[in-house]
Structures are given as structure tokens and as C-alpha cells.
Scaffold this active site. Structure first.
Site, PDB file in Angstrom:
ATOM      1  N   ARG A 227       0.857  -1.186   0.000  1.00  0.00           N
ATOM      2  CA  ARG A 227       0.000   0.000   0.000  1.00  0.00           C
ATOM      3  C   ARG A 227       0.891   1.233   0.000  1.00  0.00           C
ATOM      4  O   ARG A 227       1.996   1.219   0.588  1.00  0.00           O
ATOM      5  CB  ARG A 227      -0.896   0.031   1.258  1.00  0.00           C
ATOM      6  CG  ARG A 227      -2.101  -0.876   1.188  1.00  0.00           C
ATOM      7  CD  ARG A 227      -3.130  -0.403   0.154  1.00  0.00           C
ATOM      8  NE  ARG A 227      -4.290  -1.267   0.081  1.00  0.00           N
ATOM      9  CZ  ARG A 227      -4.506  -2.225  -0.822  1.00  0.00           C
ATOM     10  NH1 ARG A 227      -3.594  -2.456  -1.758  1.00  0.00           N
ATOM     11  NH2 ARG A 227      -5.612  -2.937  -0.820  1.00  0.00           N
ATOM     12  N   HIS A 275      -1.588   0.702  -9.780  1.00  0.00           N
ATOM     13  CA  HIS A 275      -2.255  -0.245  -8.870  1.00  0.00           C
ATOM     14  C   HIS A 275      -2.895  -1.415  -9.636  1.00  0.00           C
ATOM     15  O   HIS A 275      -4.098  -1.678  -9.520  1.00  0.00           O
ATOM     16  CB  HIS A 275      -3.322   0.484  -8.028  1.00  0.00           C
ATOM     17  CG  HIS A 275      -3.694  -0.281  -6.777  1.00  0.00           C
ATOM     18  ND1 HIS A 275      -4.022   0.326  -5.596  1.00  0.00           N
ATOM     19  CD2 HIS A 275      -3.774  -1.614  -6.536  1.00  0.00           C
ATOM     20  CE1 HIS A 275      -4.296  -0.600  -4.686  1.00  0.00           C
ATOM     21  NE2 HIS A 275      -4.153  -1.788  -5.239  1.00  0.00           N
TER      22      HIS A 275
HETATM   23  P1  NAP Z   1      -1.592 -11.316   4.923  1.00  0.00           P
HETATM   24  O1  NAP Z   1      -1.714 -12.727   4.479  1.00  0.00           O
HETATM   25  O2  NAP Z   1      -2.474 -10.819   5.987  1.00  0.00           O
HETATM   26  O3  NAP Z   1      -0.063 -11.103   5.337  1.00  0.00           O
HETATM   27  C1  NAP Z   1       0.403  -9.928   5.914  1.00  0.00           C
HETATM   28  C2  NAP Z   1       1.877 -10.085   6.233  1.00  0.00           C
HETATM   29  O4  NAP Z   1       2.371  -8.826   6.726  1.00  0.00           O
HETATM   30  C3  NAP Z   1       2.133 -11.127   7.318  1.00  0.00           C
HETATM   31  O5  NAP Z   1       3.320 -11.815   7.062  1.00  0.00           O
HETATM   32  C4  NAP Z   1       2.274 -10.254   8.568  1.00  0.00           C
HETATM   33  O6  NAP Z   1       3.056 -10.827   9.598  1.00  0.00           O
HETATM   34  C5  NAP Z   1       2.984  -9.057   7.979  1.00  0.00           C
HETATM   35  N1  NAP Z   1       2.825  -7.896   8.862  1.00  0.00           N
HETATM   36  C6  NAP Z   1       1.683  -7.275   9.253  1.00  0.00           C
HETATM   37  N2  NAP Z   1       1.952  -6.284  10.113  1.00  0.00           N
HETATM   38  C7  NAP Z   1       3.294  -6.287  10.288  1.00  0.00           C
HETATM   39  C8  NAP Z   1       4.188  -5.529  11.085  1.00  0.00           C
HETATM   40  N3  NAP Z   1       3.749  -4.554  11.898  1.00  0.00           N
HETATM   41  N4  NAP Z   1       5.495  -5.831  11.033  1.00  0.00           N
HETATM   42  C9  NAP Z   1       5.955  -6.811  10.231  1.00  0.00           C
HETATM   43  N5  NAP Z   1       5.175  -7.584   9.450  1.00  0.00           N
HETATM   44  C10 NAP Z   1       3.845  -7.316   9.484  1.00  0.00           C
HETATM   45  O7  NAP Z   1      -1.779 -10.319   3.688  1.00  0.00           O
HETATM   46  P2  NAP Z   1      -1.533 -10.618   2.131  1.00  0.00           P
HETATM   47  O8  NAP Z   1      -2.677 -11.345   1.555  1.00  0.00           O
HETATM   48  O9  NAP Z   1      -0.188 -11.195   1.967  1.00  0.00           O
HETATM   49  O10 NAP Z   1      -1.598  -9.129   1.542  1.00  0.00           O
HETATM   50  C11 NAP Z   1      -0.731  -8.110   1.989  1.00  0.00           C
HETATM   51  C12 NAP Z   1      -1.196  -6.775   1.457  1.00  0.00           C
HETATM   52  O11 NAP Z   1      -0.966  -6.675   0.054  1.00  0.00           O
HETATM   53  C13 NAP Z   1      -2.704  -6.520   1.583  1.00  0.00           C
HETATM   54  O12 NAP Z   1      -3.049  -6.104   2.881  1.00  0.00           O
HETATM   55  C14 NAP Z   1      -2.919  -5.426   0.561  1.00  0.00           C
HETATM   56  O13 NAP Z   1      -2.779  -4.168   1.180  1.00  0.00           O
HETATM   57  C15 NAP Z   1      -1.786  -5.634  -0.447  1.00  0.00           C
HETATM   58  N6  NAP Z   1      -2.297  -5.990  -1.788  1.00  0.00           N
HETATM   59  C16 NAP Z   1      -1.984  -5.177  -2.837  1.00  0.00           C
HETATM   60  C17 NAP Z   1      -2.450  -5.487  -4.100  1.00  0.00           C
HETATM   61  C18 NAP Z   1      -2.112  -4.607  -5.283  1.00  0.00           C
HETATM   62  O14 NAP Z   1      -2.781  -4.660  -6.289  1.00  0.00           O
HETATM   63  N7  NAP Z   1      -1.085  -3.806  -5.208  1.00  0.00           N
HETATM   64  C19 NAP Z   1      -3.211  -6.642  -4.303  1.00  0.00           C
HETATM   65  C20 NAP Z   1      -3.497  -7.444  -3.217  1.00  0.00           C
HETATM   66  C21 NAP Z   1      -3.034  -7.113  -1.956  1.00  0.00           C
HETATM   67  P3  NAP Z   1       2.594 -12.194  10.321  1.00  0.00           P
HETATM   68  O15 NAP Z   1       2.886 -13.279   9.291  1.00  0.00           O
HETATM   69  O16 NAP Z   1       3.482 -12.275  11.495  1.00  0.00           O
HETATM   70  O17 NAP Z   1       1.135 -12.070  10.631  1.00  0.00           O
END
Ligand code: NAP
Length: 312
Positions: A227, A275
Site C-alpha cells: 500500500r 495499482h
Molecule cells: P496477509 O496474508 O495478511 O499477510 C500480511 C503479512 O504482513 C504477514 O506476514 C504479517 O506478519 C505481515 N505484517 C503485518 N503487520 C506487520 C508488522 N507490523 N510488522 C511486520 N510484518 C507485518 O496479507 P496478504 O494477503 O499477503 O496481503 C498483503 C497486502 O498486500 C494486503 O493487505 C494489501 O494491502 C496488499 N495488496 C496489494 C495489491 C495490489 O494490487 N497492489 C493486491 C493485493 C493485496 P505475520 O505473518 O506475522 O502475521
């Protein structure tokens, strides 16, 4: 009993999502009504939600079993005070596949120095040594969740050295993993290419700033498909201008669409994507939604529940 499912998203999403949801729910044998509006909110069991849709006050929907987001990021809904049922985020194999391809593509672009040759129409024969092998490059992943881990594995399969950072400690075979503030410093200091795939939360807002950027390996490349709010934009520009970073490839921004007068547009070391690194694919995303509804109806725990206090 018939399951009433309300789809609340901007009209432009209707032509692709509604047929996919309809077909999938039928294939799963659900007895369902798929609605795009209702004057009987108490009858709705599941609300499929996009922030650009008409419903953002959930108060009248007193009997919801879950709100299910169409997208992976939940920063626009998580603080909504009218939510009083479980909130489920999207976990779509199609989106994961797309993100893995996009991140791998960006890593290879920077690893192979593709721009130098793609942009060369000068007649100069730029014969130099071949690009280094992937095994000599470290790619660091900030975020090891559904998306980050899939991207890490895709990049690892090409023999890059991969390391990762998450909130909680992780054990991933063949991967050095880190957590906490010191862990972030280690990953930034070691990585030639840093790929950020974190959610935007209170803890991660402006995570990449003047202080944290002091740790980066000089000349590293930053890729952000998490993000825009994860990065303090003026500090990123400063790091590019003083050579701390050699390039930033950005798919997400604090303000989208990125304003035409934003300095990123003029900066030669910034690549801007609108995006589109990945998104939920209705065909595969519908299966995740249907599977979760069936699980819930059997009395099993919903998958992909958002933890409101954690922020993702
Ligand atoms: P997810 O499965 O919830 O994984 C989030 C990861 O971030 C986990 O490894 C989590 O750690 C880590 N994290 C969260 N807070 C943290 C912190 N304070 N310090 C260190 N690590 C932290 O989410 P996801 O499905 O992988 O997606 C991640 C993000 O990608 C989404 O929230 C979205 O904003 C973004 N996204 C962007 C697009 C785009 O088109 N650009 C598309 C889809 C998603 P833990 O493993 O310890 O919980």
C-alpha cells in the site's frame, strides 16, 4: 433455508463478478439469492463488500453471519464502527498467482538490468559482461503472508537468495526470516532488492521513512505492491536523490490516481504502475467465497478472518 447474499460494489464490477458468483454458488449446490440491493436488510446473511459500493453502514444488517471483502486489503473497512459480525478478507489463488508473476517480473527487470538495453536505440553496442546470476543476489520480502510468501517462493525457485520479515517469528525451510525492529534493519541492510507486500496498519504506516532507509544496502532497489501508505514519499525521494536507493518501482500510492504534478512522475529512478500488480479474479475468488459460506453453514470456523485489533 435460502441463503441471501448481498453484493455491494460499484456497478462496474457487476458484469464480471455477478455471473462468476452465480455460477460458482450453483456449482457448490447452495440454495441462494444473490442480490445487489435490498429493502429487507435483516434477511441478508452474507454481505460481499467493496468500499466503492453503496453500503458502508452495516447497522441495518442485524443478522449478518459475515462481511466478506472482495479485495485483500482491509484498511478502508477495518475501522468501520458499524461492523458487529466477523469480517473476512479475500484470499484468492488467482490474485496470488498474479502478484507472484508481477513481483518476479520486477525482480528480474532489476536483476538483469533490462532497462539499459530495452531503452537503448542509440546504435551503441553495449557489450559488457553478462548479468550476474540470481544466486548472487539477495531479495528481501517485507510481509510473509499469503501474497508475500507466494512471491518469495516464486523468486526462490529462480535461485535468488531470499530473506523475509514479518510481525511474528516464522520458520520457512531454506529462508532466513526476521521480525521486529532489528529484524527490519537486518533485512534492509542485506537485500539488493526489497519487495514490500505488507498490509497498511497503524504499525506499518510510513514504515519506510528517513530512519529506516538509513539501513538499506547502498544502491538497493525498492518494489512496493503493498500500500502507498507504507512509504513516506518525500523520504523515499530523498533516498533516491542521495543514492541510498537506485530505483523504486511502485504500484501503490498515498493518493490514487497519482496526481499529475506528483514529483514521482518526473523522477527517472521511479517506475509508476497504476495499482494493477494484481487483483481478485472473480472466477477463482468466487470459489473462495463459496467455500467459506459452505464451511460457515456447516458450523465450521470461517477462513481468512480479519483480526480487528491486529489491523489485518
Ligand atoms: P496477509 O496474508 O495478511 O499477510 C500480511 C503479512 O504482513 C504477514 O506476514 C504479517 O506478519 C505481515 N505484517 C503485518 N503487520 C506487520 C508488522 N507490523 N510488522 C511486520 N510484518 C507485518 O496479507 P496478504 O494477503 O499477503 O496481503 C498483503 C497486502 O498486500 C494486503 O493487505 C494489501 O494491502 C496488499 N495488496 C496489494 C495489491 C495490489 O494490487 N497492489 C493486491 C493485493 C493485496 P505475520 O505473518 O506475522 O502475521
Amino acid at each position: 433455508m435460502t441463503t441471501n447474499i448481498l453484493f455491494s460494489a460499484a456497478e462496474r464490477h457487476h458484469p464480471v463478478w455477478l455471473p462468476a458468483l452465480h455460477n460458482t454458488f450453483s456449482e457448490f449446490g447452495l440454495d441462494f439469492n444473490l442480490l445487489i440491493e435490498t429493502n429487507r436488510p435483516n434477511d441478508i446473511h452474507y454481505l460481499l463488500h467493496s468500499p466503492d459500493g453503496p453500503i458502508n453502514d452495516f447497522t441495518p444488517f442485524a443478522n449478518l453471519k459475515a462481511i466478506m471483502t472482495l479485495w485483500a486489503g482491509v484498511e478502508d473497512i477495518i475501522a468501520n464502527p458499524t461492523i458487529s459480525c466477523p469480517l473476512v478478507r479475500m484470499n484468492d489463488p488467482g490474485m496470488v498467482e498474479g502478484m507472484s508473476e508481477w513481483v518476479t517480473g520486477q525482480v528480474l527487470r532489476h536483476h538483469l538490468g533490462m532497462d539499459r538495453h530495452i531503452m537503448n536505440n542509440t546504435g551503441a553496442w553495449l557489450k559488457e559482461t553478462s548479468p550476474p546470476l540470481a544466486r548472487s543476489r539477495v531479495v528481501g520480502f517485507l510481509g510473509l503472508g499469503v501474497l508475500g510468501l507466494a512471491c518469495l517462493k516464486a523468486v526462490q525457485s529462480l535461485k535468488f537468495q531470499v530473506i523475509g520479515w514479518s510481525r511474528t517469528p516464522k520458520e520457512i525451510p531454506g529462508v532466513k526470516t526476521f521480525h521486529g525492529k532489528d529484524g527490519l534493519t537486518r533485512v534492509l541492510a542485506t537485500s539488493d532488492i526489497v519487495a514490500i507486500i505488507l498490509p497498511l496498519t497503524k504499525e506499518t504506516a510510513d514504515l519506510i521513512n528517513r530512519d529506516t532507509l538509513q539501513s538499506v544496502k547502498r544502491g538497493a532497489v525498492l518494489i512496493n505492491s503493498g500500500r502507498g501508505g507504507l512509504i513516506k514519499e518525500e523520504d523515499l525521494l530523498e533516498a533516491l536523490d542521495c543514492g541510498l536507493l537506485s530505483h523504486a518501482t511502485l504500484d501503490v500510492f498515498k493518493i490514487e490516481p497519482l496526481p499529475v504534478d506528483h514529483p514521482f512522475w518526473q523522477h527517472e529512478q521511479v517506475s509508476i504502475w497504476p495499482h494493477i500488480s494484481s487483483e481478485s479474479r472473480p472466477q477463482t475468488a468466487s470459489i473462495s467465497i463459496a467455500r467459506n459460506i459452505v464451511k460457515n453453514q456447516k458450523g465450521e470456523q470461517l477462513d481468512n478472518l480479519v483480526d480487528i485489533t491486529r489491523g489485518y
